[in-house]
Design an enzyme around this catalytic site. Structure first.
Site, PDB file in Angstrom:
ATOM      1  N   GLU A 225     -29.995  16.078  67.779  1.00  0.00           N
ATOM      2  CA  GLU A 225     -30.916  16.998  68.465  1.00  0.00           C
ATOM      3  C   GLU A 225     -30.642  18.453  68.136  1.00  0.00           C
ATOM      4  OE1 GLU A 225     -32.703  17.853  72.949  1.00  0.00           O
ATOM      5  OE2 GLU A 225     -30.996  16.500  72.708  1.00  0.00           O
TER       6      GLU A 225
ATOM      7  N   GLU B 140     -39.250  15.680  79.265  1.00  0.00           N
ATOM      8  CA  GLU B 140     -37.962  16.274  79.599  1.00  0.00           C
ATOM      9  C   GLU B 140     -38.202  17.696  80.088  1.00  0.00           C
ATOM     10  OE1 GLU B 140     -33.634  15.986  77.499  1.00  0.00           O
ATOM     11  OE2 GLU B 140     -34.967  17.501  76.678  1.00  0.00           O
TER      12      GLU B 140
END
Length: 285
Positions: free
Chosen positions: A161, A262
């Site tokens: 990420e 998210e």
């Protein structure tokens, strides 16, 4: 606008991140709350920030809560230190934190396998003052290869990420090319080909990246997508990102993976933070 529904949402596969949404509830109540809101898939950061190796009873209780709710776990983080909090991963930090990450690898893989979860996210970790970045990068590659092998053992992918520099100034992966570079290095080191890019459109937008260009260049190496609006990291429609258009572009590139929600619900209960998404689009197909 908040409350307006996406016309193309039924073309996506959405899941809810239970480490940022429904956090007004105890962990074991969140899967059922997501199901009650119409979702059939969820993801999690590592739920026990203080412990990379929790008691089996804690793991079993969470597994039971997910199964009882009738939802699918589609993504899980490896141990990443205090998250939310000051930490951004452990795997590149020499000493105790790296050891904690290693102790966690098989715990995560076994838990994920028990629930059919096929995506494991490994946060890289902050730069440490007084430590040579090259030393951290060598350690990171070693630990990411370990994680990739564990993921491969259970038929899962390993996610790398990119975060954003304003909020994570000591995190070295703050551009899409930086994240892709690590993906390529891990795949070269292991020969497994199961490392993939986690494309978080909020983080990339905070870095000022050209999101359509990122999608065009890197969708083929992307294993998971996460979204929040910018500014504010709120629900789609609370900021200015053209998230519906961006996800439509992703779909047209051939991306068929999950889109993780998210984002922060704001001052309202999490159940009220999904008006933008038609209820029929919340059920994963």
């Amino acid at each position: 606008m908040p409350g307006s529904e996406w016309a193309t949402a039924t073309d996506q596969r959405f899941n809810v991140n239970l480490s940022i949404l429904f956090t007004e509830l105890p962990l074991l109540e969140r899967p059922a709350a997501a199901a009650a809101a119409g979702f059939t898939a969820v993801e999690l950061w590592w739920p026990w920030a203080d412990s990379p190796t929790p008691d089996k009873s804690e793991l079993d209780s969470l597994k039971q809560a997910i199964e009882d709710a009738g939802v699918r776990l589609t993504g899980l983080n490896f141990y990443a230190g205090q998250l939310p909090g000051p930490d951004r991963g452990a795997l590149s930090i020499p000493g105790e934190e790296s050891e904690r990450f290693r102790a966690n690898v098989d715990v995560v893989a076994d838990f994920a396998q028990s629930l059919g979860c096929e995506a494991l996210n490994a946060l890289y970790g902050n730069r440490v003052e007084g430590v040579d970045p090259a030393e951290q990068d060598a350690l990171a590659l070693e630990n990411l290869a370990l994680a990739a092998r564990a993921a491969d053992r259970i038929g899962a992918i390993l996610l790398i990420e990119t975060l954003n520099k304003p909020e994570s100034p000591r995190y070295p992966l703050v551009s899409a090319p930086a994240g892709i570079g690590i993906v390529d290095k891990v795949n070269e080191a292991t020969g497994l080909g199961n490392a993939r890019f986690l494309m978080d459109l909020y983080h990339l937008s905070m870095n000022g990246e050209d999101l359509p260009s990122v999608i065009e260049q890197y969708a083929a190496k992307t294993g998971h997508v996460q979204i929040a609006d910018n500014p504010g990291r709120g629900a789609p429609g609370t900021g200015t990102l053209p998230l519906e258009d961006l996800l439509d572009q992703l779909r047209k590139t051939g991306y068929e993976g999950w889109v993780g929600l998210e984002y922060k619900p704001g001052a309202r209960p999490s159940t009220e933070a999904f008006e933008w998404l038609p209820r029929e689009a919340r059920t994963a197909r």
